[in-house]
Design an enzyme around this catalytic site. Sequence first.
Site, PDB file in Angstrom:
ATOM      1  N   CYS A 179       0.565  -1.284   0.041  1.00  0.00           N
ATOM      2  CA  CYS A 179       0.217   0.078  -0.347  1.00  0.00           C
ATOM      3  C   CYS A 179       1.029   1.555   0.223  1.00  0.00           C
ATOM      4  CB  CYS A 179      -1.136  -0.234   1.013  1.00  0.00           C
ATOM      5  SG  CYS A 179      -0.091  -0.325   2.884  1.00  0.00           S
ATOM      6  N   HIS A 182      -1.177   1.559   7.106  1.00  0.00           N
ATOM      7  CA  HIS A 182      -2.171   1.206   6.021  1.00  0.00           C
ATOM      8  C   HIS A 182      -2.146   3.029   5.365  1.00  0.00           C
ATOM      9  CE1 HIS A 182      -4.601   0.093   2.584  1.00  0.00           C
ATOM     10  NE2 HIS A 182      -5.357   1.149   3.248  1.00  0.00           N
TER      11      HIS A 182
END
Length: 328
Positions: free
Chosen positions: A37, A288
Amino acid sequence: EGMAPPQRILFPPEKICMAWQQTQRPGAGLDNLGNTCFLNSVLQCLTYTPPLANYLLSREHSRSCHQQGFCMMCVMEAHVNKVLHSSAGAIQPWTVVNVLTRIGEHFQLGMQEDAHEFLRYTVEAMQRARLSGSSDLDISSQATTIVHQIFGGSLRSRVTCLSCKAISDTYEAFLDIPLDIKAVSSLNEALEDFVKPEQLDGENGYKCSKCEQLATASKRLTIHRSSNVLTVCLKRFDAFSGRKISKVVQYPEYLDLGTYMSQAAGEPLLYSLYAVLVHEGYGCQRGHYYCFVKASDGRWYKMNDASVGLCDIKTVLCQRAYLLFYAR
């Protein structure tokens, strides 16, 4: 300006086009290939950087590239064309993932990395690709590549001796500006801190070459030459503990950089926000990453790995941003 003029211009500045040359719907999302990510969100921010995208979509680079083996500019050209021309909802970014250790030898597939560090290494790898075969270039000429003309500017550090008033200037190129946020609540306050004069005295005194003594001096950093694209990193991670500063730091859609320039009395220097990268979680190697980008259709989209969703500017402006991208 106090800086030596370049002996060679590697890319003519008038060929840089700041506005999208073609309008289209947003491109594909990027599948997460195992803790990628950080890479996906940085690539999306670069893909929606209008002057870079215009250049890569023209395929001008690959037509004239003579580099043997790894070339980051060829990699980015292939990636951006694939993303923006894809009819699929999401693609797998193997073009970039396959060369991860060429971008930075310490990057490991499957490991979460710091998005700011990956951005820096990617932009520097593109810069090296544009300099290949030109090892004897002076510093000023190295700043005339397409990469530097998009992302690069220069800072001036001015030291004023408070005894004899002598002034000493030094200049340093930048590709992004990292800002401390510990004591601030907005981007403008962080920029004011960045250019605030600092006193050099006592053990930290200044050895003045004019009055030839250790003197008290004032040191001030300013933006000397602004970049076409301004990338700001809000320093959310403590360098020693790795702990995160999670507070809200406000940032505007339109930013005037004029007051932070060496010639501060000049015209306003307006920038417009086009991408915001966010980290969710507690440390830069955990959690994230996702981002918000303004596509060529003028609308904002949230890019969260494979997912691409329309959103509004109000949502974009209330994020706990890590990286901010502004264009002139």
